[in-house]
Write a protein that holds these residues in place. Structure first.
Motif, mmCIF file in Angstrom:
data_model
loop_
_atom_site.group_PDB
_atom_site.id
_atom_site.type_symbol
_atom_site.label_atom_id
_atom_site.label_comp_id
_atom_site.label_asym_id
_atom_site.label_seq_id
_atom_site.Cartn_x
_atom_site.Cartn_y
_atom_site.Cartn_z
ATOM 1 N N ALA A 1 -9.940 -1.744 10.008
ATOM 2 C CA ALA A 1 -9.695 -0.401 9.466
ATOM 3 C C ALA A 1 -8.975 -0.463 8.116
ATOM 4 O O ALA A 1 -9.322 0.257 7.173
ATOM 5 N N MET A 2 -7.964 -1.327 8.032
ATOM 6 C CA MET A 2 -7.187 -1.419 6.785
ATOM 7 C C MET A 2 -8.031 -1.997 5.648
ATOM 8 O O MET A 2 -7.912 -1.569 4.498
ATOM 9 N N SER B 1 0.812 -1.223 0.000
ATOM 10 C CA SER B 1 0.000 0.000 0.000
ATOM 11 C C SER B 1 0.843 1.270 0.000
ATOM 12 O O SER B 1 0.311 2.362 0.112
ATOM 13 N N ARG C 1 -11.365 -1.780 5.270
ATOM 14 C CA ARG C 1 -12.285 -0.725 4.807
ATOM 15 C C ARG C 1 -11.564 0.246 3.904
ATOM 16 O O ARG C 1 -12.105 0.676 2.879
ATOM 17 N N ALA C 2 -10.341 0.610 4.313
ATOM 18 C CA ALA C 2 -9.604 1.630 3.574
ATOM 19 C C ALA C 2 -9.225 1.188 2.160
ATOM 20 O O ALA C 2 -9.038 2.020 1.287
ATOM 21 N N GLN D 1 -1.016 -5.087 7.229
ATOM 22 C CA GLN D 1 -1.355 -4.558 5.899
ATOM 23 C C GLN D 1 -1.244 -5.646 4.833
ATOM 24 O O GLN D 1 -2.116 -5.775 3.971
ATOM 25 N N THR E 1 -0.571 5.322 8.985
ATOM 26 C CA THR E 1 -1.764 6.133 9.250
ATOM 27 C C THR E 1 -2.857 5.236 9.836
ATOM 28 O O THR E 1 -2.685 4.015 9.935
ATOM 29 N N ASP E 2 -3.992 5.849 10.178
ATOM 30 C CA ASP E 2 -5.147 5.067 10.651
ATOM 31 C C ASP E 2 -5.582 4.047 9.607
ATOM 32 O O ASP E 2 -6.113 2.992 9.932
ATOM 33 N N GLU E 3 -5.370 4.398 8.333
ATOM 34 C CA GLU E 3 -5.773 3.488 7.246
ATOM 35 C C GLU E 3 -4.732 2.415 6.962
ATOM 36 O O GLU E 3 -5.002 1.504 6.196
ATOM 37 N N ARG F 1 -7.279 -3.331 13.664
ATOM 38 C CA ARG F 1 -6.420 -2.767 12.625
ATOM 39 C C ARG F 1 -6.770 -3.372 11.266
ATOM 40 O O ARG F 1 -6.774 -2.698 10.244
ATOM 41 N N ARG G 1 1.063 3.878 4.053
ATOM 42 C CA ARG G 1 0.810 4.746 2.904
ATOM 43 C C ARG G 1 2.092 5.489 2.516
ATOM 44 O O ARG G 1 3.063 5.513 3.265
#
Ligand code: GTP
Ligand code: MG
Length: 320
Positions: A157-158, A89, A160-161, A123, A311-313, A154, A316
């Motif tokens: 969140a990842m 990512s 969804r992102a 991730q 990041t929260d996502e 986590r 990056r």
């Protein structure tokens, strides 16, 4: 058999044998392609009760499937073109890795606490599930958690992102907590069965070294610890190769190795993969949420650095 057909052979069941023969092989202890590949032909023939030429054919097929054969450089090139890659990512980090983390390879992320090793593992466990055109392998992840730091929040969140259904993503991550080095090795042993059945394309061991360090501290235990760890890494390397899986291991290293005098695995770099083929990435902290990745001793990649952010996502690139 064409090389594409051979590549499909991942388990004893894929050798094209009758069920009764497979059962006989299993009962006799030939449960893996490897066990068959290294079997003595006469022994295999007599134990399973088949003619020697048949036994030899089975052994040859298993050896071919494992890549234990001669090939030309061109065939090798074609084989390597099949290697899968999973995006991190971060474009910059992907570039550093030559297009993402590779299957059939161990990729080691090492660095101090808080440098993002575990975040990268999360991730990748999400991203391996992405379609190929988005940098995934449409496969599942097996996450061996040796530190108890896996967080489904986590993953949620990842997922969804990157536009995936979080519950589906979580369903596709098989998690196992390793409570000791022996347990960790036993899980990997069991994984040999699980990986082909469950379409696992990414195997994470976070961290690969923690239990070994805790259980075999100090200089006096170094030899036995390294020996065990080598066996473990060798096993992981075989899994990567045989099942076409991306193996990700993490390794925490201390900021000041001199404090831990006499322990070379705490030295920067750790050299845990010194004798195993693979890619080694050193992580260090930059300003704020920035992290710097540096590739070390990769034979096919130039020594260079990449900056990414957490990041929260998830992982990056820095916005420029
Ligand atoms: P050790 O396991 O202790 O060796 O560290 P590590 O290298 O595994 O570090 P990890 O991947 O756990 O990174 C921790 C860092 O990620 C934290 O310091 C945070 O900066 C960042 N991080 C973790 N979770 C979040 C989150 O939900 N949002 C954001 N923005 N950052 C996070
Ligand atoms: Mg961690």
């Amino acid at each position: 058999m064409s090389s594409a057909e051979i590549r499909k052979i991942r388990r004893v069941e894929d050798l094209g044998l009758s069920t009764s023969l497979i059962n006989k092989l299993r009962e006799a202890g030939y449960r893996t392609l490897e066990a068959i590949a290294v079997a003595n032909v006469n022994e295999l023939a007599s134990i399973v009760g088949i003619p020697t030429p048949t036994a030899q054919r089975i052994i040859n097929k298993a050896r071919e499937a494992l890549g234990l054969r001669f090939m030309t450089a061109l065939e090798l090139k074609k084989e390597r073109l099949h290697i899968g890659r999973v995006t991190t990512s971060s474009k910059k980090l992907d570039e550093l890795l030559g297009g993402g983390v590779e299957t059939r390879t161990i990729t080691e992320f090492f660095g101090e606490y808080g440098t993002g090793k575990t975040q990268i593992c999360h991730q990748l466990s999400v991203n391996v599930q992405l379609p190929k055109e988005k940098g995934g392998l449409e496969g599942r992840a097996l996450y061996i958690d040796a530190e108890g730091t896996f967080r489904w929040e986590r993953i949620d969140a990842m997922a969804r992102a990157v536009g995936l259904d979080p519950d589906k993503v979580m369903e596709n991550i098989i998690w196992a907590r390793a409570i000791s080095s022996d347990h960790q090795m036993a899980i990997v042993e069991e994984a040999m069965d699980l990986i082909p059945k469950e379409n696992i394309r990414l195997l994470v061991v976070d961290s690969v070294t923690g239990h070994f360090r805790a259980e075999y501290p100090g200089r006096e235990n170094l030899a036995v610890r390294q020996q065990k760890l080598n066996r473990h890494l060798h096993q992981l390397g075989r899994i990567a190769e045989i099942y076409d899986v991306a193996v990700i291991v993490t390794n925490q290293v201390m900021a000041r190795p001199d404090v831990f005098y006499g322990d070379p695995t705490t030295a920067v770099g750790g050299h845990i993969l010194a004798h195993a083929p693979g890619v080694r990435i050193q992580l260090r902290r930059g300003r704020g949420n920035r992290r710097i990745a540096r590739i070390v001793d990769a034979p096919h990649l130039p020594e260079s650095e990449a900056v990414f952010i957490i990041t929260d996502e998830g992982i990056r690139d820095i916005e420029e």
